[in-house]
Scaffold this motif. Structure first.
Motif, mmCIF file in Angstrom:
data_model
loop_
_atom_site.group_PDB
_atom_site.id
_atom_site.type_symbol
_atom_site.label_atom_id
_atom_site.label_comp_id
_atom_site.label_asym_id
_atom_site.label_seq_id
_atom_site.Cartn_x
_atom_site.Cartn_y
_atom_site.Cartn_z
ATOM 1 N N ALA A 66 -4.153 -8.791 11.324
ATOM 2 C CA ALA A 66 -5.269 -8.211 10.607
ATOM 3 C C ALA A 66 -5.327 -6.735 10.535
ATOM 4 C CB ALA A 66 -6.787 -8.448 11.494
ATOM 5 N N GLY A 67 -4.745 -5.923 12.132
ATOM 6 C CA GLY A 67 -4.363 -4.576 11.936
ATOM 7 C C GLY A 67 -3.501 -4.211 11.062
ATOM 8 N N LYS A 68 -2.188 -5.043 10.806
ATOM 9 C CA LYS A 68 -1.233 -4.522 9.719
ATOM 10 C C LYS A 68 -1.747 -4.536 8.489
ATOM 11 C CE LYS A 68 2.163 -6.660 12.757
ATOM 12 N NZ LYS A 68 3.255 -7.719 12.798
ATOM 13 N N ALA A 69 -2.549 -5.610 8.006
ATOM 14 C CA ALA A 69 -3.290 -5.410 6.692
ATOM 15 C C ALA A 69 -4.033 -4.158 6.431
ATOM 16 C CB ALA A 69 -3.934 -6.519 6.701
ATOM 17 N N ILE A 70 -4.983 -3.927 7.245
ATOM 18 C CA ILE A 70 -5.845 -2.469 7.254
ATOM 19 C C ILE A 70 -4.931 -1.555 7.083
ATOM 20 C CG2 ILE A 70 -7.716 -1.403 8.141
ATOM 21 C CD1 ILE A 70 -8.637 -3.789 9.561
ATOM 22 N N ALA A 71 -3.799 -1.348 7.963
ATOM 23 C CA ALA A 71 -2.937 -0.243 8.364
ATOM 24 C C ALA A 71 -2.395 0.185 6.896
ATOM 25 C CB ALA A 71 -2.133 -0.499 9.138
ATOM 26 N N GLU A 72 -1.958 -0.826 6.151
ATOM 27 C CA GLU A 72 -1.062 -0.693 4.833
ATOM 28 C C GLU A 72 -1.926 0.200 4.070
ATOM 29 O OE1 GLU A 72 1.726 -1.357 3.738
ATOM 30 O OE2 GLU A 72 2.618 -2.497 5.499
ATOM 31 N N GLU A 73 -3.072 -0.080 3.675
ATOM 32 C CA GLU A 73 -3.909 0.480 2.593
ATOM 33 C C GLU A 73 -4.340 2.064 3.179
ATOM 34 O OE1 GLU A 73 -8.274 0.382 0.486
ATOM 35 O OE2 GLU A 73 -7.633 -1.221 1.961
ATOM 36 N N ARG A 74 -4.598 2.214 4.700
ATOM 37 C CA ARG A 74 -4.945 3.554 5.002
ATOM 38 C C ARG A 74 -3.630 4.452 4.972
ATOM 39 N NH1 ARG A 74 -9.324 2.735 9.835
ATOM 40 N NH2 ARG A 74 -10.852 1.112 8.593
ATOM 41 N N HIS A 75 -2.472 3.742 5.428
ATOM 42 C CA HIS A 75 -1.164 4.428 5.200
ATOM 43 C C HIS A 75 -0.806 5.066 3.802
ATOM 44 C CE1 HIS A 75 3.060 5.431 6.793
ATOM 45 N NE2 HIS A 75 3.405 4.986 5.256
ATOM 46 N N GLU A 76 -1.072 4.127 3.020
ATOM 47 C CA GLU A 76 -0.919 4.634 1.510
ATOM 48 C C GLU A 76 -1.773 5.709 1.299
ATOM 49 O OE1 GLU A 76 -1.431 1.408 -1.001
ATOM 50 O OE2 GLU A 76 0.474 0.238 -0.147
ATOM 51 N N PHE A 77 -2.960 5.753 1.607
ATOM 52 C CA PHE A 77 -3.986 6.759 1.328
ATOM 53 C C PHE A 77 -3.421 8.224 2.115
ATOM 54 C CE2 PHE A 77 -7.675 9.554 1.985
ATOM 55 C CZ PHE A 77 -8.386 9.507 0.777
ATOM 56 N N MET A 78 -2.973 8.093 3.415
ATOM 57 C CA MET A 78 -2.446 9.352 3.702
ATOM 58 C C MET A 78 -1.076 9.838 2.959
ATOM 59 S SD MET A 78 -2.680 8.815 7.838
ATOM 60 C CE MET A 78 -1.685 7.689 8.049
ATOM 61 N N GLU A 79 -0.341 8.951 2.634
ATOM 62 C CA GLU A 79 0.774 9.541 1.762
ATOM 63 C C GLU A 79 0.352 10.043 0.565
ATOM 64 O OE1 GLU A 79 3.347 6.011 1.417
ATOM 65 O OE2 GLU A 79 4.484 6.678 2.772
ATOM 66 N N LEU A 80 -0.744 9.524 -0.157
ATOM 67 C CA LEU A 80 -1.069 10.346 -1.295
ATOM 68 C C LEU A 80 -1.847 11.545 -1.175
ATOM 69 C CD1 LEU A 80 -2.111 10.087 -4.521
ATOM 70 C CD2 LEU A 80 -3.916 8.968 -3.621
ATOM 71 N N TYR A 81 -2.420 11.546 0.152
ATOM 72 C CA TYR A 81 -3.247 12.867 0.395
ATOM 73 C C TYR A 81 -2.092 13.950 0.557
ATOM 74 C CZ TYR A 81 -5.172 16.377 3.370
ATOM 75 O OH TYR A 81 -5.695 17.611 3.814
ATOM 76 N N LEU A 82 -0.969 13.553 1.394
ATOM 77 C CA LEU A 82 0.048 14.464 1.522
ATOM 78 C C LEU A 82 0.725 15.157 0.139
ATOM 79 C CD1 LEU A 82 1.795 13.116 4.794
ATOM 80 C CD2 LEU A 82 0.491 15.003 4.419
ATOM 81 N N THR A 83 0.738 14.004 -0.656
ATOM 82 C CA THR A 83 1.283 14.748 -1.986
ATOM 83 C C THR A 83 0.566 15.557 -2.543
ATOM 84 O OG1 THR A 83 2.255 12.482 -2.322
ATOM 85 C CG2 THR A 83 1.993 13.832 -4.669
ATOM 86 N N HIS A 84 -0.677 15.500 -2.705
ATOM 87 C CA HIS A 84 -1.770 16.334 -3.153
ATOM 88 C C HIS A 84 -1.579 17.740 -2.292
ATOM 89 C CE1 HIS A 84 -3.986 14.183 -6.336
ATOM 90 N NE2 HIS A 84 -3.385 13.214 -5.671
ATOM 91 N N PHE A 85 -1.794 17.603 -0.922
ATOM 92 C CA PHE A 85 -1.712 18.763 -0.139
ATOM 93 C C PHE A 85 -0.486 19.572 -0.359
ATOM 94 C CE2 PHE A 85 -0.489 21.185 3.558
ATOM 95 C CZ PHE A 85 -1.622 21.687 4.030
ATOM 96 N N TYR A 86 0.553 19.123 -0.574
ATOM 97 C CA TYR A 86 1.767 19.988 -0.978
ATOM 98 C C TYR A 86 1.798 20.481 -2.384
ATOM 99 C CZ TYR A 86 3.981 17.966 3.278
ATOM 100 O OH TYR A 86 4.089 17.735 4.622
ATOM 101 N N ARG A 87 1.372 19.747 -3.267
ATOM 102 C CA ARG A 87 0.953 20.113 -4.797
ATOM 103 C C ARG A 87 0.049 21.523 -4.610
ATOM 104 N NH1 ARG A 87 -0.841 15.738 -8.034
ATOM 105 N NH2 ARG A 87 0.955 14.746 -7.505
ATOM 106 N N GLU A 88 -1.189 21.165 -3.739
ATOM 107 C CA GLU A 88 -1.850 22.442 -3.889
ATOM 108 C C GLU A 88 -1.511 23.680 -3.050
ATOM 109 O OE1 GLU A 88 -5.830 20.819 -2.560
ATOM 110 O OE2 GLU A 88 -5.774 19.101 -3.946
ATOM 111 N N TRP A 89 -0.849 23.402 -2.233
ATOM 112 C CA TRP A 89 -0.102 24.337 -1.253
ATOM 113 C C TRP A 89 0.774 25.364 -2.196
ATOM 114 C CZ3 TRP A 89 -0.924 25.618 3.782
ATOM 115 C CH2 TRP A 89 -0.410 26.579 4.347
ATOM 116 N N GLU A 90 1.426 24.906 -3.290
ATOM 117 C CA GLU A 90 2.159 25.836 -4.038
ATOM 118 C C GLU A 90 1.341 26.160 -5.219
ATOM 119 O OE1 GLU A 90 5.328 26.517 -3.387
ATOM 120 O OE2 GLU A 90 5.279 25.354 -1.460
ATOM 121 N N GLY A 91 0.064 25.794 -5.166
ATOM 122 C CA GLY A 91 -0.956 26.587 -6.248
ATOM 123 C C GLY A 91 -0.895 25.564 -7.324
ATOM 124 N N ASN A 92 -0.473 24.319 -7.379
ATOM 125 C CA ASN A 92 -0.254 23.467 -8.486
ATOM 126 C C ASN A 92 -1.824 22.821 -8.568
ATOM 127 O OD1 ASN A 92 2.087 24.556 -9.565
ATOM 128 N ND2 ASN A 92 3.078 23.072 -7.986
#
Length: 214
Positions: free
Chosen positions: A188-214
Motif C-alpha cells: 500500500a505504501g509503495k503504491a501511494i509513493a509512486e504517485e507522490r514521487h512523480e509529482f516531486m519530479e514534475l515539480y523539480l522540472t518546473h523549478f529548474y525551468r523557472e530558475w532560468e527565467g523560462n
C-alpha cells in the motif's frame, strides 16, 4: 480503546501546540490517518499502530538538541500514565526509536509489521505536495537558501553527516525525499509513493525551468 486513543490525541495536540509547521499536530494527524489506511490492508496490531503514529514525533530530536531518547521516553511515560499494557508500550517505544530516516544509516536489528506501517505513513508525508511544502517550511525555519547551483547534493553515508547538513532545500530532495519511494515497506505504501514521487519530479522540472527565467 477509543478512550485511550482520544487521550493520546489530546496529549499530542497540547504538547505540539507551538511546534514547527512541518512537525505539528497536523503532520501527526496525517500520519495517523495514513497508517490506519495502510493497516486496513496489512492487518497489524491496531493499538500499536495508532499509538506509534500519534507519538512518533512527540519530541523530535531536531528540535530537542539532538536527544534521541527524549521522544521514546516521553511516549512510554504517557502510555504508562493511561495504563496501557507494558508489551504495547515497549513495542511503541522500539518503533519510535528505530523508524526515522536518519536511523536507516544504522544497522538496527528491530523491525515489525507495525513499525513498517507507521514508517511508511511517516515517509509518505515527507513526499508529494505536502512533502514539498514541509521541506521548504523546515528550510525557512533553519534559514536555508532555496537553491544554490554551486552546492551539489551529497550522498550521506552516515547519520552524523545527514544530521549536520546545512545544504539548500532543493538538495534535500536528492539527499532524502527522492530516495523514499524505494524504501517503502508495504504494498500500500509503495503504491501511494509512486504517485507522490512523480509529482516531486514534475515539480523539480518546473523549478529548474523557472530558475532560468523560462
Amino acid at each position: 480503546m477509543q478512550s485511550s486513543i482520544q487521550k493520546t490525541i489530546d496529549f499530542v495536540k497540547e504538547t505540539l501546540a507551538h511546534a514547527e509547521a512541518g512537525h505539528d499536530w497536523f503532520h501527526i494527524e496525517r500520519v495517523f490517518k495514513t497508517a490506519q489506511n495502510i493497516n486496513q490492508k496489512e492487518n497489524g496490531n491496531e493499538l500499536v499502530v495508532a499509538f506509534a503514529a500519534l507519538l512518533h514525533d512527540i519530541a523530535d530530536p531536531k528540535f530537542n538538541n539532538g536527544d534521541e531518547t527524549l521522544g521514546p521516553n516521553m511516549a512510554a511515560a504517557f502510555l504508562q500514565s493511561i495504563s496501557i499494557d507494558e508489551e504495547i508500550i515497549n513495542h511503541v517505544k522500539l518503533i519510535i526509536q528505530n523508524m526515522s530516516f536518519k536511523n536507516s544509516f544504522d544497522q538496527s536489528s528491530f523491525t515489525s509489521k507495525e513499525m513498517q506501517i507507521v514508517q511508511d505513513a511517516d515517509r509518505l508525508d515527507a513526499i508529494g505536495a505536502i512533502g514539498i511544502a514541509r521541506a521548504f517550511t523546515y528550510g525557512g525555519f533553519k534559514n536555508r537558501v532555496l537553491y544554490d547551483p554551486a552546492i551539489q547534493p551529497q550522498q550521506h553515508l552516515d547519520k552524523e553527516s545527514y544530521k549536520n547538513t546545512t545544504a539548500p532545500t532543493i538538495n534535500h530532495f536528492y539527499e532524502k525525499l527522492l530516495l523514499l519511494k524505494d524504501m517503502m515497506n508495504t504494498e500500500a505504501g509503495k503504491a501511494i509513493a509512486e504517485e507522490r514521487h512523480e509529482f516531486m519530479e514534475l515539480y523539480l522540472t518546473h523549478f529548474y525551468r523557472e530558475w532560468e527565467g523560462n
